[in-house]
Design an enzyme around this catalytic site. Sequence first.
Site, PDB file in Angstrom:
ATOM      1  N   ASP A   1       7.283  10.722   2.773  1.00 23.01           N
ATOM      2  CA  ASP A   1       8.305  10.938   1.756  1.00 23.01           C
ATOM      3  C   ASP A   1       9.466  11.779   2.271  1.00 23.01           C
ATOM      4  O   ASP A   1      10.598  11.646   1.795  1.00 23.01           O
ATOM      5  CB  ASP A   1       7.705  11.553   0.487  1.00 23.01           C
ATOM      6  CG  ASP A   1       6.883  12.809   0.741  1.00 23.01           C
ATOM      7  OD1 ASP A   1       6.912  13.350   1.868  1.00 23.01           O
ATOM      8  OD2 ASP A   1       6.182  13.249  -0.200  1.00 23.01           O
ATOM      9  N   ASP A   2       9.233  12.632   3.275  1.00 28.34           N
ATOM     10  CA  ASP A   2      10.326  13.403   3.874  1.00 28.34           C
ATOM     11  C   ASP A   2      11.396  12.471   4.440  1.00 28.34           C
ATOM     12  O   ASP A   2      12.601  12.669   4.238  1.00 28.34           O
ATOM     13  CB  ASP A   2       9.809  14.292   5.018  1.00 28.34           C
ATOM     14  CG  ASP A   2       8.894  15.396   4.530  1.00 28.34           C
ATOM     15  OD1 ASP A   2       8.890  15.673   3.314  1.00 28.34           O
ATOM     16  OD2 ASP A   2       8.184  15.981   5.359  1.00 28.34           O
TER      17      ASP A   2
ATOM     18  N   CYS B   1       0.090   2.811  -4.627  1.00 30.25           N
ATOM     19  CA  CYS B   1      -0.711   3.994  -4.930  1.00 30.25           C
ATOM     20  C   CYS B   1       0.050   5.262  -4.550  1.00 30.25           C
ATOM     21  O   CYS B   1       0.910   5.253  -3.674  1.00 30.25           O
ATOM     22  CB  CYS B   1      -2.031   3.949  -4.174  1.00 30.25           C
ATOM     23  SG  CYS B   1      -3.064   2.512  -4.542  1.00 30.25           S
TER      24      CYS B   1
ATOM     25  N   HIS C   1       0.836  -1.198   0.000  1.00 31.57           N
ATOM     26  CA  HIS C   1       0.000   0.000   0.000  1.00 31.57           C
ATOM     27  C   HIS C   1       0.873   1.250   0.000  1.00 31.57           C
ATOM     28  O   HIS C   1       1.919   1.304   0.650  1.00 31.57           O
ATOM     29  CB  HIS C   1      -0.901   0.032   1.239  1.00 31.57           C
ATOM     30  CG  HIS C   1      -2.129  -0.820   1.120  1.00 31.57           C
ATOM     31  ND1 HIS C   1      -3.005  -0.723   0.061  1.00 31.57           N
ATOM     32  CD2 HIS C   1      -2.640  -1.788   1.949  1.00 31.57           C
ATOM     33  CE1 HIS C   1      -4.000  -1.583   0.229  1.00 31.57           C
ATOM     34  NE2 HIS C   1      -3.800  -2.251   1.352  1.00 31.57           N
TER      35      HIS C   1
ATOM     36  N   ASP D   1      10.859  12.212  -4.396  1.00 34.69           N
ATOM     37  CA  ASP D   1      11.189  13.639  -4.562  1.00 34.69           C
ATOM     38  C   ASP D   1      12.495  13.824  -5.310  1.00 34.69           C
ATOM     39  O   ASP D   1      13.476  14.343  -4.763  1.00 34.69           O
ATOM     40  CB  ASP D   1      11.240  14.332  -3.196  1.00 34.69           C
ATOM     41  CG  ASP D   1       9.863  14.628  -2.643  1.00 34.69           C
ATOM     42  OD1 ASP D   1       9.027  15.134  -3.409  1.00 34.69           O
ATOM     43  OD2 ASP D   1       9.620  14.353  -1.460  1.00 34.69           O
TER      44      ASP D   1
ATOM     45  N   ASP E   1       1.714  14.724   1.877  1.00 36.51           N
ATOM     46  CA  ASP E   1       2.893  13.860   1.863  1.00 36.51           C
ATOM     47  C   ASP E   1       2.501  12.510   1.291  1.00 36.51           C
ATOM     48  O   ASP E   1       1.464  11.947   1.662  1.00 36.51           O
ATOM     49  CB  ASP E   1       3.426  13.635   3.289  1.00 36.51           C
ATOM     50  CG  ASP E   1       4.251  14.794   3.816  1.00 36.51           C
ATOM     51  OD1 ASP E   1       4.842  15.517   2.995  1.00 36.51           O
ATOM     52  OD2 ASP E   1       4.306  14.969   5.045  1.00 36.51           O
TER      53      ASP E   1
END
Length: 370
Positions: free
Chosen positions: A272-273, A296, A240, A303, A256
């Site tokens: 994602d950070d 998804c 997921h 990034d 995010d």
Amino acid sequence: PPPLSRMNFLNKLKDFEHKAKEAMHGLQAMAQDHNDGNFKPPDTNDREAYATRAAQAVAGDIRMFSGCKDEQTSADVSNVASFGLPPNTGPGGAGGACTNSMILSLTRQPECTWVQLLRNMRGVLSQKGYTQIPQLSSSREISLQGPFNLMNDRGGGRTKALYIGINYVGQQGELRGCHNDVEIMKEYVESQGFDPDNCMVLMDDGDNRSPTAEHIMEGFHWLIEGAQPGDSLFMHYSGHGGSMPDDNGDEEDGMDETLVPVDYQRAGQIRDDIIYQRLVAPVPKGVTMTVVMDCCHSGSILDLPYNFEASDSNMQQAESGAMEFSAPNGDFNWAKALKVAMEIFQMWQHGASPADMLKAAKRGAKDFFR
């Protein structure tokens, strides 16, 4: 120890610190420019200036295939036999549309360009009734008509691969094909020359190490630890993916993108950070890393500074030669890169060694971006 052994040890330490300093040099340069008031996001129309800043933000050569755009979902296929893969390819059963369209495309046309692979993937997905649009992002400009491959162009380096497949067994939202995706991708990657003894597999199948948030973080660290110029790294994630409200104001769209570990209800999702800090920024110059994200909302999850969306218009331009290279990503998050750079720069100002700065870049404290 004898003088010669001591000398060898000191030389190895010096060589390691030199490599660490080189890996952090770009981030330090960004931070110094920011402190001097000279940093601003580069103009996407200035190809040379953009490439210089992109190399500072991400030292390694990173390429990522994602199964869909940020706002799209990626399909879980109940029976991958419908994709027409050869009978000896993987375990069969359920699987992800991105993984299986990619493997089928590479089975049909093993030697292909980047744009041919994307065209073939789109053809398979469309034929099976899926609307998701694959994307190719990267840390460097990619020649779209150049040959696709997983190996570092320098050659001679080691290979290392991390595979993550999560079916969320017994949980709400259980998937069926992610373990199969890992098996089929692992088989392909090893056929391309990756060492089967130098890989890590995380799956919630009771046999492999569980893909918890902690183990995924450890997997990121393991993958890039000790990487040297010439090395080829690979990571595949099937599970997921999520999209959550941005918690620190660094996303223009206010969201995010996330990976969802098997223990997400306890440990939360991986933003994602954190992925940028733990997996992307520390990859050294001269190292190639290829990532496939079959989940998804994965379009921009790493990034990266360059992007090519395999839309109809982009594909037509690329195939006609009107678009030769992947384009600068106008949505690249320079603020995120600067946050990592400033921590490294502040350590340098306080006398930290290059080795300590490299460790800090890989450590990724959970509260760093909060």
